[in-house]
Design a protein around this motif. Structure first.
Motif, PDB file in Angstrom:
ATOM      1  N   GLY A 387       0.194  -0.982   0.084  1.00 36.50           N
ATOM      2  CA  GLY A 387       0.067   0.165   0.113  1.00 36.50           C
ATOM      3  C   GLY A 387       0.769   0.985  -0.352  1.00 36.50           C
ATOM      4  N   ARG A 388       2.353   1.041  -0.109  1.00 31.53           N
ATOM      5  CA  ARG A 388       2.512   2.868   0.129  1.00 31.53           C
ATOM      6  C   ARG A 388       4.077   2.210  -1.371  1.00 31.53           C
ATOM      7  N   GLY A 397      -9.231  -8.151 -11.071  1.00 33.09           N
ATOM      8  CA  GLY A 397      -9.506  -6.708 -11.499  1.00 33.09           C
ATOM      9  C   GLY A 397      -9.218  -5.773  -9.778  1.00 33.09           C
ATOM     10  N   THR A 398      -9.880  -6.728  -9.152  1.00 31.41           N
ATOM     11  CA  THR A 398      -9.436  -6.293  -7.838  1.00 31.41           C
ATOM     12  C   THR A 398      -8.331  -6.368  -7.416  1.00 31.41           C
ATOM     13  N   ILE A 399      -8.098  -4.489  -6.574  1.00 35.91           N
ATOM     14  CA  ILE A 399      -6.691  -4.743  -6.030  1.00 35.91           C
ATOM     15  C   ILE A 399      -6.801  -3.903  -4.650  1.00 35.91           C
ATOM     16  N   VAL A 410      -9.711  -2.703  -2.387  1.00 42.05           N
ATOM     17  CA  VAL A 410      -9.804  -1.069  -1.735  1.00 42.05           C
ATOM     18  C   VAL A 410      -9.698  -0.563  -3.291  1.00 42.05           C
ATOM     19  N   GLY A 411     -10.376  -1.337  -4.185  1.00 38.75           N
ATOM     20  CA  GLY A 411     -11.613  -0.995  -5.501  1.00 38.75           C
ATOM     21  C   GLY A 411     -10.782  -1.921  -6.442  1.00 38.75           C
ATOM     22  N   ASN A 412     -11.375  -2.202  -7.984  1.00 44.65           N
ATOM     23  CA  ASN A 412     -11.459  -2.685  -8.883  1.00 44.65           C
ATOM     24  C   ASN A 412     -10.956  -1.268 -10.343  1.00 44.65           C
ATOM     25  N   ILE A 413      -9.946  -2.433 -10.858  1.00 40.56           N
ATOM     26  CA  ILE A 413     -10.266  -1.857 -12.195  1.00 40.56           C
ATOM     27  C   ILE A 413     -10.932  -1.009 -12.871  1.00 40.56           C
ATOM     28  N   TRP A 422      -5.622   3.846  -5.709  1.00 42.27           N
ATOM     29  CA  TRP A 422      -3.990   4.274  -5.117  1.00 42.27           C
ATOM     30  C   TRP A 422      -4.761   5.016  -3.393  1.00 42.27           C
ATOM     31  N   ASN A 423      -5.592   6.210  -4.013  1.00 43.30           N
ATOM     32  CA  ASN A 423      -5.508   6.970  -2.581  1.00 43.30           C
ATOM     33  C   ASN A 423      -6.607   6.883  -2.216  1.00 43.30           C
ATOM     34  N   ASN A 424      -6.737   6.001  -0.710  1.00 49.65           N
ATOM     35  CA  ASN A 424      -7.220   5.734   0.397  1.00 49.65           C
ATOM     36  C   ASN A 424      -6.496   5.284   1.482  1.00 49.65           C
TER      37      ASN A 424
END
Length: 515
Positions: A387-388, A397-399, A410-413, A422-424
Motif C-alpha cells: 500500500g506504500r 481486477g480487484t486491487i 480497496v477498489g476494482n480497475i 491508490w489514494n485510499n
C-alpha cells in the motif's frame, strides 16, 4: 490505529507498545537527502513530472536525450546530479538514463517527493511494483497457496480487453515494474498478448511460475516478448517432499527442468523457496542448488498463514527460526555468488545488523546495492511496501495492498482508475510506520523494515499490530500461541528450540553492530 467503519472484516484494536530492545543503527546521510528535502526541489520535481500529450514527462525526455541530441539535457544532468552525487557518467548513462523502466521509476519517485515530500520511508504517488495474479487457474494444488488457486479460472476474471486497459493504466501512472503471478500464468491464453503490450509500453516484466510448463520453446518466447526475469519455485531438495507439498507427482523434476530451460534461453532466472519449520535448516543447501543450476537470484518467500496456508499453520517458523534463516540469507548475499531477495521485510533490517557497513544491502523485496549509499536508500524504499510502493491485482481486477492481504479490497480497475484507487485511507495507514503497536511501533529499524503487515493481519486481525514473526515481538508470538489453539501446536513443537535466545541474541548483536 486503523479502523474502517464500513467493514466488519477487520478487528482492530490498540496494541500496546513495549520496551524498546533495539539501539539506533548508524545513519549515514547523503547530500541528495538535503537537496531533495528542499521546498524548491519539490516544486521543480512536480513541474518536470507532469505528463505531456504523449504520456511522457519532461524528465523522461531529458533522460532519453542525455548524451544524445539535447546538449542542455546533458549539461543539466551532469551539473545538478552526476557531479554532485559523485556518480560514474558512463555507468549512469547505460544503466539508468537510457533504461526506460528505470527512468520511469525515477520519474515516479520524483513525482512522489513532489506530492508527499521526502518521507521515511518514502510514500509513493503510484506503485513502484505491482504483482498481478493473472488467473486463479493452476495445474498444481500447493499446500501453502496464498491465492487458494484451483484448476479452473474464475468466471469473473478480466477479459483480454480489460487486461490491456490495466496495462495502460499502469504505464500512464509511471509504474515501472510488473510481476505476473497466479495461479499459474502459463496456463492462460491471454498471457502473451498482455506481455507484448506491456513490453511496448516500457514496463519491466517478470514472471513467477511453478516451472512445470516452462518448456524450451516457452522460455524462448517469454524472452522474445520482453520478460526479463523468471522465478521458479522449488520447496525442497527432496523430489518426493516437493511433490507432496505441490500436490503432483513429478512436479520437482519438471520444475528443475524449467529452470534449466530458462537459463538456457538467456533469461535472468531465480529459484524461490518457501521455507517451513521442516525445511528452514536447508537454506545453505538450497542456495547452493540455485547456484549450481545457473540461477542469478535466490528468492525467499516468507510463509504467511493465508489461503490454503491456514491449514498448515503449524509449519510456520518461530521468530527465532526466521531470524537464523535471515542471517544466513544475509551471509549469502554478502558472498556475491548470487543475488538474494526475500519477501520478509526483516531482511532489510537483517542486512543492517549483520552486514558490514560497506557490504551489500537489500532495498525492498527485489533491490540490492553496495555500501552506505544503498543503506541510505533502503531507509526510504526498504521493508514492507504494501500500500506504500507496492500493491497486487487480483484476476478479476480487484486491487489489494499485497498478495497476502486479498481480503482487503480497496477498489476494482473496472470501476475506477488506478490513481483513484491508490489514494485510499488504508494505504495511507500502511505508509505510516509511526502508527504501529508492539515493538514495531518503537523499533529503531522500522524505516528499514516496518514489519510484515500481512502477517500482523493474519495472526491478530489488526493490520497495525506488531509482526509476530519478528524476534523483537516474541511477546506477541507467545501471546498468540497461548491463546490460539492452532498456533499453540507451533509453540509446543518448535518454540523451545528457538526460544528467547532468538530475541536476546538479535538485540545484543544489534548493539554490537552500532558500536
Amino acid at each position: 490505529m486503523y479502523v474502517d467503519n464500513s467493514s466488519r472484516r477487520i478487528k482492530t484494536y490498540q496494541r500496546p507498545q513495549v520496551p524498546k530492545l533495539t539501539v539506533r543503527p548508524p545513519g549515514p546521510r547523503h547530500v541528495l537527502e538535503d537537496v531533495l528535502s528542499h521546498p524548491l526541489t519539490r516544486k521543480v520535481l512536480g513541474w518536470i513530472t507532469v505528463p505531456g500529450d504523449d504520456g511522457k514527462c519532461f524528465f523522461e525526455r531529458l533522460c532519453e536525450n542525455y548524451d544524445r541530441d539535447w546538449r542542455l539535457a546533458t549539461w543539466l544532468i551532469d551539473t545538478f546530479w552526476i557531479k554532485r552525487a559523485g556518480l560514474d557518467k558512463e555507468y549512469m548513462k547505460f544503466k539508468l538514463f537510457h533504461h526506460r523502466p528505470t527512468v520511469r521509476a525515477l520519474a515516479l519517485t520524483a513525482r512522489s517527493i513532489a506530492r508527499y515530500g521526502l518521507t521515511v520511508p518514502q510514500r509513493f504517488a503510484a506503485p513502484l511494483f505491482v504483482v498481478w495474479n493473472f488467473t486463479q487457474a493452476c495445474n498444481l494444488s500447493c499446500e501453502h497457496c496464498y491465492q487458494n488457486a484451483r484448476h479452473k479460472p474464475d468466471p469473473d476474471e478480466l477479459t483480454l480487453e480489460e487486461k490491456i486497459y490495466l496495462v495502460d493504466q499502469l504505464a500512464d501512472n509511471f509504474v515501472p515494474f510488473l510481476a505476473i503471478a497466479g495461479g499459474e500464468p502459463l496456463v492462460h491464453r491471454d498471457l502473451f498478448p498482455v506481455l507484448e503490450h506491456a513490453n511496448r509500453r516500457g514496463i519491466h516484466l517478470t514472471l513467477a511460475t511453478n516451472g512445470t510448463l516452462l518448456k524450451p520453446e516457452t522460455a524462448a518466447r517469454l524472452k522474445e516478448v520482453g520478460v526479463k526475469y523468471i522465478e521458479v519455485s522449488i520447496d525442497s531438495l527432496d523430489p518426493e517432499q516437493h511433490d507432496a507439498f505441490r500436490g503432483q507427482k513429478g512436479a520437482w523434476q519438471r520444475a528443475v527442468q524449467g529452470i534449466k530451460n530458462s537459463v538456457a534461453a538467456g533469461i535472468r532466472t531465480g529459484l524461490a523457496t518457501c521455507f517451513t519449520r521442516h525445511t528452514a535448516h536447508l537454506v545453505d543447501d538450497m542456495v547452493k542448488f540455485a547456484i549450481d543450476l545457473g540461477c542469478q537470484t535466490f528468492s525467499h518467500f516468507n510463509f504467511i498463514p493465508v489461503g490454503r496456508g491456514r491449514e498448515i499453520i503449524d509449519a510456520d517458523l518461530t521468530p527465532g527460526q526466521r531470524e537464523i534463516l535471515l542471517r544466513r540469507l544475509t551471509y549469502h548475499l554478502q558472498q556475491g555468488y548470487i543475488n538474494v531477495i526475500s519477501t520478509a521485510p526483516q531482511f532489510g533490517r537483517s542486512c543492517v545488523i549483520y552486514a558490514p557497513q560497506d557490504g551489500i544491502f537489500a532495498t525492498g523485496h527485489a533491490g540490492r546495492g553496495e555500501g552506505r549509499k544503498t543503506m541510505v536508500l533502503s531507509r526510504y524504499i526498504g521493508g514492507c511496501g504494501a500500500g506504500r510502493c507496492y500493491c497486487s491485482v487480483q484476476p478479476n481486477g480487484t486491487i489489494t495492498p499485497c498478495v497476502y492481504m486479498s481480503s482487503e479490497k480497496v477498489g476494482n480497475i473496472r470501476e475506477a482508475t488506478l490513481a483513484e484507487i491508490w489514494n485510499n485511507r488504508l494505504f495511507a495507514v500502511l505508509s505510516d510506520r509511526e502508527d504501529r503497536g508492539d515493538h514495531c511501533g518503537v523499533c529503531d529499524y522500522r524505516a528499514y523494515c516496518g514489519g510484515c503487515r500481512a502477517r500482523a493481519l493474519a495472526y491478530t486481525g489488526d493490520v497495525t499490530a506488531g509482526d509476530p514473526g519478528c524476534s523483537f515481538n516474541y511477546h506477541l508470538w507467545n501471546e498468540i500461541c497461548q491463546t490460539t489453539p492452532e498456533a499453540f501446536v507451533i509453540l509446543n513443537n518448535v518454540a523451545a528450540a528457538a526460544g528467547a535466545d532468538g530475541r536476546v541474541g538479535v538485540a545484543a548483536r544489534a548493539a554490537e553492530r552500532v558500536q
